[in-house]
Enzyme design. Structure first.
Site, PDB file in Angstrom:
ATOM      1  N   ASP A   1       4.442  -8.032   1.572  1.00 41.18           N
ATOM      2  CA  ASP A   1       3.209  -8.819   1.533  1.00 41.18           C
ATOM      3  C   ASP A   1       3.465 -10.236   1.049  1.00 41.18           C
ATOM      4  O   ASP A   1       2.667 -11.144   1.311  1.00 41.18           O
ATOM      5  CB  ASP A   1       2.173  -8.123   0.650  1.00 41.18           C
ATOM      6  CG  ASP A   1       1.702  -6.848   1.317  1.00 41.18           C
ATOM      7  OD1 ASP A   1       2.419  -5.828   1.213  1.00 41.18           O
ATOM      8  OD2 ASP A   1       0.654  -6.872   1.986  1.00 41.18           O
TER       9      ASP A   1
ATOM     10  N   LYS B   1       3.877  -2.785  -1.057  1.00 41.44           N
ATOM     11  CA  LYS B   1       3.009  -1.726  -1.570  1.00 41.44           C
ATOM     12  C   LYS B   1       3.617  -1.037  -2.798  1.00 41.44           C
ATOM     13  O   LYS B   1       4.815  -0.773  -2.844  1.00 41.44           O
ATOM     14  CB  LYS B   1       2.788  -0.710  -0.449  1.00 41.44           C
ATOM     15  CG  LYS B   1       1.864   0.437  -0.759  1.00 41.44           C
ATOM     16  CD  LYS B   1       0.490   0.011  -1.223  1.00 41.44           C
ATOM     17  CE  LYS B   1      -0.181  -0.947  -0.268  1.00 41.44           C
ATOM     18  NZ  LYS B   1      -1.415  -1.549  -0.850  1.00 41.44           N
TER      19      LYS B   1
END
Lengths: 361, 361
Positions: free
Chosen positions: B241, B252
């Site tokens: 991300d 995550k």
């Protein structure tokens, strides 16, 4: 421990003096109920379907299973058959074999009529010894529950699965030092790994810590590394289903990942282990310990309480999804800061364990 | 990718030429439905409530969110307000800011009447660029998907969360090399981490691999260390991300634990990262990346399909249990074997990334 104000053990004789009462741990945290075991088949089923679980409690239940078997048929053949039936229930926890071998060896020399009373007496003694071992683990482990990170607030302990009083006859292994510290006035807070797939952290550890009034926070199994990177864990403490002679620790799947994170972040990682969980016959846990594989449905489905309070099972994966479900993993001894036993704390090495248990090693 | 035989992207313009259609990822794997976004508020809500998720798809949705805003009101004030609204939806993925800044910078010099068409054109281009970047990541990463462990059988890849086509506009990041290898005839099998608390592995990755006909097995997040200890993983590949300029990978929650296990067991650990996910302004991911904390209810409750096919939410913890829910963790660059980008594969170092993206670094 107290349940709704009443002192309870996880396993006890019924008022009839022969049948065995266990807490149905499959129904926690949504209902507190007990199950009555009246035969070796009942005892074997209770272990296999995880009505009871936790290495020490499995051992205690197996001992009572032999007592129930001997009560019906005290012959050598029946004793061996019951031993085999109970041993086949779950492969990983060594307490199962330890308790079964212990009881059978004591019954063998006795006349048939003397066996059932002796089996009940020995099963009761195994339970009492477990309570005493866990109490001692609590005392020896208590000084380890201390603030090691900067910042205010309580001592932050991370634990995986349930190695509390529900996993033993009373007090617990990993949680015994936490209970002892709390009782001694040490402010303590527990990060509770939910422990997929069966969620023993969410369903059992959170429940028993809540009942004991110990502050705790539920986290997913994925979160521990992040917590340790950010200084939010003072120590990790877990139980063990089988510890090898050199200190490899086999515990609930995912324990190894937490041990790696603890080492990477300088967080002490302790295993709390009654000697009944030590397998003196093996060294290399990764190669030598049989790892139970359970039903894939435990991964693809989750049980919980719906909004009307009814317990339901829901499916989280697409219908056709294959899954694998190993129950345990092995944390190699070099990742274990120390082992807490009923005789004291030692290094996770052959010499460390031998130093405390010279007669066994 | 194909859904029931029809090629689909995760985001596309509706037939009306202005509203935006996205797959409702909250309802997978139990139902495949789409949602129509008609305002910046819709777009912001879709990102915040995870109707759409995955860093590249968040960026694409935000770009269309600015287009929807500009269509209603092309003023500077409205543009800034929409930018702020969308930026506030989720803190961790850097694609969000990247896409918003990119679109706003292109609109600023234009007259109000020219802005909406330009915004739509740029949003469409961001989507096309993402598809092309993911396709290129697949090509560059394909040679990494190879058998590295002894034994017969397919290449065993482990992945965490969903960095497949559902996380992007098409193809995926982590799964793009897997799709490319599969298309090239390489036998491949994916271990799918379920990825608590939102189960994106079970609900999204298992679903899209199933739709693509790629063999896969769902496991709990706890299992990866055990698999790697036993030689059952050839490589790990995950998305990101936000990747820092020196190669720290924010992905995550739980990714870091898998990276530690990969390093301990000599298993290559790759992050597949379009350049839109690289934050060139920071180095130290653990200290500098804001980690989203989400609702505790995601931990204490689980959604799934009951036996009648109805989706229900069940509670797995005791009623009063406190929980914390961080969405991401950071894997420090030394644990990352290499980073796969749309321009090739590089070391997870400042020099490695600079070598591929000299204009940005």
């Amino acid at each position: 421990m107290l349940v709704a104000g009443t002192p309870r053990r996880t396993i006890s004789l019924a008022d009839d003096g022969w049948s065995v009462i266990v807490i149905d741990q499959r129904r926690l945290p949504h209902a507190f109920t007990t199950v009555r075991l009246t035969s070796v088949a009942d005892a074997a089923a209770a272990i296999a379907d995880m009505t009871v679980r936790g290495a020490p409690l499995i051992g205690a239940t197996a001992a009572y299973g032999l007592a129930l078997a001997t009560r019906e048929d005290p012959s050598d053949e029946a004793l061996d058959r019951a031993h085999a039936t109970l041993l086949a229930t779950r492969p990983t926890a060594v307490n199962l074999r330890w308790a079964l071998d212990d009881v059978r060896a004591r019954l063998r020399p006795l006349s048939p009529s003397a066996r059932a009373p002796a089996a009940y007496a020995r099963a009761a003694a195994i339970c009492d010894e477990d309570v005493e071992a866990c109490r001692a683990i609590g005392e020896h482990g208590r000084p380890l529950v201390r603030k090691l990170r900067p910042g205010a607030g309580p001592v932050n302990v991370l634990t995986h699965c349930n190695a509390g009083w529900l996993a033993t006859v009373d007090w617990g292994t990993a949680l015994a030092p936490v209970y002892a510290a709390h009782a001694a006035g040490v402010p303590v807070h527990v990060w509770v790994d939910e422990t997929r797939p069966r969620n023993q952290g969410a369903s059992l550890t959170a429940w028993e810590l809540g009942a004991a009034g110990i502050p705790h926070t539920l986290i997913v199994d994925n979160a521990g590394g992040h917590l340790m990177q950010h200084g939010l864990v003072d120590l990790v403490i877990v139980g063990s289903d089988r510890t090898t002679a050199r200190g490899d620790v086999c515990n609930k799947i995912g324990t190894y990942l937490k041990a790696l994170a603890a080492q990477a972040n300088g967080v002490p990682f302790y295993a709390a282990v009654p000697s009944s969980s030590i397998d003196w016959t093996i060294d290399d846990g990764v190669r030598e310990i049989p790892i139970e594989e359970r039903d894939a449905r435990e991964v693809t489905h989750v049980a919980g309480r719906d909004e009307e309070g009814r317990v339901r099972v829901v499916q989280i994966a697409p219908g056709a999804t294959a899954a694998r479900n190993w129950g345990f993993d092995v944390t190699p001894a070099p990742l274990v800061t120390a082992i807490v036993t009923e005789r004291g704390v030692c290094a996770a090495t052959a010499a460390g364990l031998r130093g405390l248990f010279s007669e066994a090693a």
